[in-house]
Design a protein around this motif. Structure first.
Motif, PDB file in Angstrom:
ATOM      1  N   GLN A  61       0.771  -1.011   0.118  1.00  0.00           N
ATOM      2  CA  GLN A  61       0.050   0.085   0.059  1.00  0.00           C
ATOM      3  C   GLN A  61       0.862   0.996  -0.015  1.00  0.00           C
ATOM      4  O   GLN A  61       0.622   2.243  -0.737  1.00  0.00           O
ATOM      5  CB  GLN A  61      -1.037   0.035   1.136  1.00  0.00           C
TER       6      GLN A  61
ATOM      7  N   GLY B 123       1.949   2.318  -3.227  1.00  0.00           N
ATOM      8  CA  GLY B 123       0.960   2.812  -4.078  1.00  0.00           C
ATOM      9  C   GLY B 123      -0.192   1.907  -4.751  1.00  0.00           C
ATOM     10  O   GLY B 123      -0.823   2.170  -5.622  1.00  0.00           O
ATOM     11  N   ALA B 124       0.063   0.643  -3.884  1.00  0.00           N
ATOM     12  CA  ALA B 124      -1.163  -0.415  -4.432  1.00  0.00           C
ATOM     13  C   ALA B 124      -2.466  -0.163  -3.641  1.00  0.00           C
ATOM     14  O   ALA B 124      -2.203  -0.191  -2.422  1.00  0.00           O
ATOM     15  CB  ALA B 124      -0.568  -1.653  -4.322  1.00  0.00           C
ATOM     16  N   ASN B 125      -3.647  -0.181  -4.373  1.00  0.00           N
ATOM     17  CA  ASN B 125      -4.766  -0.141  -3.595  1.00  0.00           C
ATOM     18  C   ASN B 125      -5.213  -1.472  -3.175  1.00  0.00           C
ATOM     19  O   ASN B 125      -4.524  -2.625  -3.442  1.00  0.00           O
ATOM     20  CB  ASN B 125      -5.798   0.474  -4.609  1.00  0.00           C
TER      21      ASN B 125
ATOM     22  N   ARG C 101      -5.221  -4.250  -5.811  1.00  0.00           N
ATOM     23  CA  ARG C 101      -3.792  -4.712  -6.531  1.00  0.00           C
ATOM     24  C   ARG C 101      -2.946  -5.414  -5.197  1.00  0.00           C
ATOM     25  O   ARG C 101      -2.205  -6.413  -5.569  1.00  0.00           O
ATOM     26  CB  ARG C 101      -3.133  -3.632  -6.989  1.00  0.00           C
TER      27      ARG C 101
END
Ligand SMILES: Nc1ncnc2c1ncn2[C@@H]1O[C@H](COP(=O)(O)OP(=O)(O)OP(=O)(O)O)[C@@H](O)[C@H]1O
Ligand SMILES: [Mg+2]
Lengths: 351, 286
Positions: free
Chosen positions: B190, B193-195, B198
């Motif tokens: 996270q 940048g991963a939601n 993803r």
């Protein structure tokens, strides 16, 4: 408002009696290296995670570069995080770990490749890009974690005790390395540690915390030479703290009646009155042989540590630590009766 | 070889021999006997001629009825496996993540159905899914259907009951397979940048693959070899290899043919185990 501004941050975990972090206000300038330092459980990790967005603040506000991000979810904050256990993805190799943040940003393949190489070169791991995580040493994993956080060019780099899993020697090398990379990139950094030496060695400023509150914020010199209170004095470096009664203050120097030692002098910035505490670092104490009726106390322990000798001197109910340079003065035996003294400028009145 | 490693080897030998002997007597010998039996000639009178012929295998291969049955069996295995993963995965993930003090109890509850025999649980499903069962009563009560849905004595019922029966096995495998997972990895993803979506597909799912694969293997094998549930919930109207073996052995009394089907089923196991090994090696090579 500073580059990274925390205002009145409070975190109370559900079910907890007291907040883990309370009234935390701090401004951090762009490019600054700030350490959060304090004993275990004082709320360092909690504070760092609130900046990262992994823990939601109960109240308070966080601004980055003038924009409020208190409610921004983690994945949109763009902060680089390095975890204590590194948290590298075990199913991806070194290069793919580092590339992860770029893939999430949909950076083009070619550019991602170039930046991953750059980041790995920066941490001197260019030759290991194809390795699996399992096949790396602790220090190498640490570097991968750092490269992975840096490659996304984060606004702020957050490090949570990144060195605590390394052996002592590697720890010293790595902290220098982190610091030099930080300087080179000019990246704003918040570094959590409970190791005072580490904090003193690398920080522009140190935030000393205890039980969820800030005890003092200052440069390493300020924190060491002018601790704000007993807690900080005790926590940073070694300290002798004497109970004393101020009898007279003039020109920033206090005359004191120190328990067990009698009349002494100490620096007093605040012009305090009445009961006070005096701080003297062990290496600023002087000890000399004295006749029993004239002595302050008795040498109880003698520890030879190479460049210096450490004495434990019994004064009433307390033990005073004295560190003297080996060979500079006559070596004292256990049981010797001694007088203690200090230079006025080496003693500080604490409130 | 040093004395130490020799004695270590003797210890290993001493410890494994009893188990191997037990396995030989209770598994390998009967299997060998069964293999021999599959080459005899049998007929529906129950008469068994001691000979060496491939008649039984030829009968199976030459009849599209049995091909269909083998296909339905494979389909059942795959279908139940996939459905079991789908319903078990969220439960296992919750159990891995929870910081509740009741975690131990929750895990125990999730696998508690193993304490009752699958025969009992199959009867439970008969009661639930029958025309007068809770499910149909509820559906009709809510006005969603006018007539009871046919949920037993057909393939639908077999799927439903088997999925439920297999869930505890799958959950156990998934829990064990989450070994390399910890929540800090999700946090790391996270922060990069991963939601959530993803993070799940790029981190959680790949890391759970060993557990998913092991669970899939176990459930597939248990499903295609299961007999009681397809038999009872299927009401004797749907046929799989396992039920056919039973029918051939007890009703038709054609033991050689039953033995031949048993070996064809075994061949199916072998294929699946090879696939499993390949897949496992591929994830581990990552
Ligand atoms: N998820 C949580 N739920 C409840 N209480 C928590 C949680 N995380 C931390 N705490 C409590 O909050 C306080 C501060 O914890 P924190 O982890 O921030 O300390 P720390 O300064 O990082 O300590 P350490 O040096 O040991 O890592 C502790 O008293 C801890 O028990
Ligand atoms: Mg911590």
């Amino acid at each position: 408002m500073s580059f990274l501004q925390l205002d009145d941050i409070v975190k109370k975990y559900p079910g907890a009696e007291r907040p883990s972090v309370a009234d935390f206000t701090l401004g951090i300038d762009q490019g600054e290296f700030v350490s959060l330092l304090g004993p275990s459980g004082c709320g360092k990790t909690t504070t760092l995670r609130m900046i990262a967005g992994l823990v939601e603040a109960t109240s308070g506000r966080i601004h980055l570069d003038g924009k409020e991000l208190t409610r921004t979810p983690v994945h949109q904050r763009g902060m680089g995080l390095v975890f204590q256990n590194y948290a590298l993805f075990p199913h991806l190799n070194v290069a793919r770990n580092v590339a992860f943040g770029l893939e999430m940003r949909r950076t083009s393949k070619a550019e991602a490749k170039r930046r991953v190489e750059e980041a790995l070169d920066l941490v001197r791991l260019g030759h290991l890009s194809g390795r699996r995580i399992k096949q790396l040493s602790g220090g190498q994993q640490q570097r991968v974690a750092l490269a992975r956080a840096l490659v996304i060019e984060p606004a702020v780099l957050l490090l949570d005790e990144p060195l605590s899993n390394l052996d002592a020697k590697l720890r010293d090398t790595m902290r220098e390395e982190i610091r030099s990379i930080q300087r080179k990139l000019g990246i704003t950094t918040v570094f959590v540690t409970h190791d005072q030496d580490e904090a003193l060695a690398v920080s522009d400023r140190i935030v000393v915390m205890s039980e969820g509150v800030i005890e003092q914020v200052g440069t390493p010199e300020q924190i060491y030479e002018h601790p704000a209170n007993r807690f900080v004095a005790n926590f940073i470096g070694r300290a002798n703290l004497f109970d004393a009664q101020i009898t007279h203050t003039a020109g920033g120097v206090a005359e004191l009646d120190v328990a067990g030692l009698g009349q002494m002098r100490a620096v007093d910035d605040q012009g305090a009155k009445g009961p006070a505490t005096v701080l003297v670092r062990p290496h600023r104490m002087q000890v000399s042989k004295a006749a029993a009726d004239d002595a302050h106390g008795t040498v109880e322990t003698v520890v030879y540590v190479g460049d210096s000798i450490e004495y434990g001197v019994r004064v009433g109910d307390n033990t005073v630590s004295v560190q003297s340079v080996a060979g500079a003065a006559e070596r004292l035996e256990r049981g010797t009766t001694v007088r203690l003294s200090w230079q006025t400028e080496d003693a500080l009145v604490l409130t | 070889m040093s004395a130490k490693t020799r004695s270590a080897r003797l210890t290993v030998l001493g410890l494994t021999v009893p188990g191997l002997l037990g396995l030989a007597v209770s598994f390998v010998l009967p299997l060998a006997w069964l293999l021999r039996m599959s080459f005899n000639r049998g007929d529906s009178t129950g008469y068994i001629e001691e000979t060496f012929t491939l008649d039984s295998y030829a009968q199976f291969v030459g009849d599209s009825y049995y091909w269909d049955m083998a296909w339905e069996t494979t389909l059942l295995g795959l279908g139940v496996t996939v459905l079991t993963i789908v319903v078990s995965y969220p439960i296992a993930l919750f159990l891995v993540r929870t910081e509740s003090r009741f975690k131990g109890i929750l895990v125990a509850l999730a696998v508690a159905p193993l304490l009752t025999s699958s025969v009992v649980r199959t009867y439970g499903w008969l009661v639930l899914l029958g025309n007068q069962g809770v499910v149909n009563q509820a559906l009709m009560g809510a006005g969603l259907v006018d007539q009871p849905l046919a949920l037993i004595n057909n393939r639908i019922g077999v799927y439903i009951a088997l999925v439920e029966i297999m869930m505890p096995y799958m959950i156990l495998c998934l829990l064990a397979g989450f070994g390399r997972f910890n929540q800090e990895l999700e946090h790391a993803a996270q922060s990069l940048g991963a939601n959530r979506w993803r993070t799940f597909w790029r981190i959680v799912w790949p890391l759970s693959m060993p557990g998913v694969l092991t669970g899939a293997l176990l459930v597939f094998v248990l499903t295609i070899s299961s007999f009681v549930t397809p038999r009872l919930v299927g009401g004797g109207k749907v046929f799989y290899l396992a039920t056919e073996i039973y029918d051939q052995a007890t009703a038709t009394l054609n033991w050689p043919f039953a033995a031949a089907i048993a070996f064809i089923l075994l061949a199916l196991f072998a294929v699946v185990i090879v696939i499993y090994q390949r897949a496992l090696r591929r994830i581990e090579a990552q």
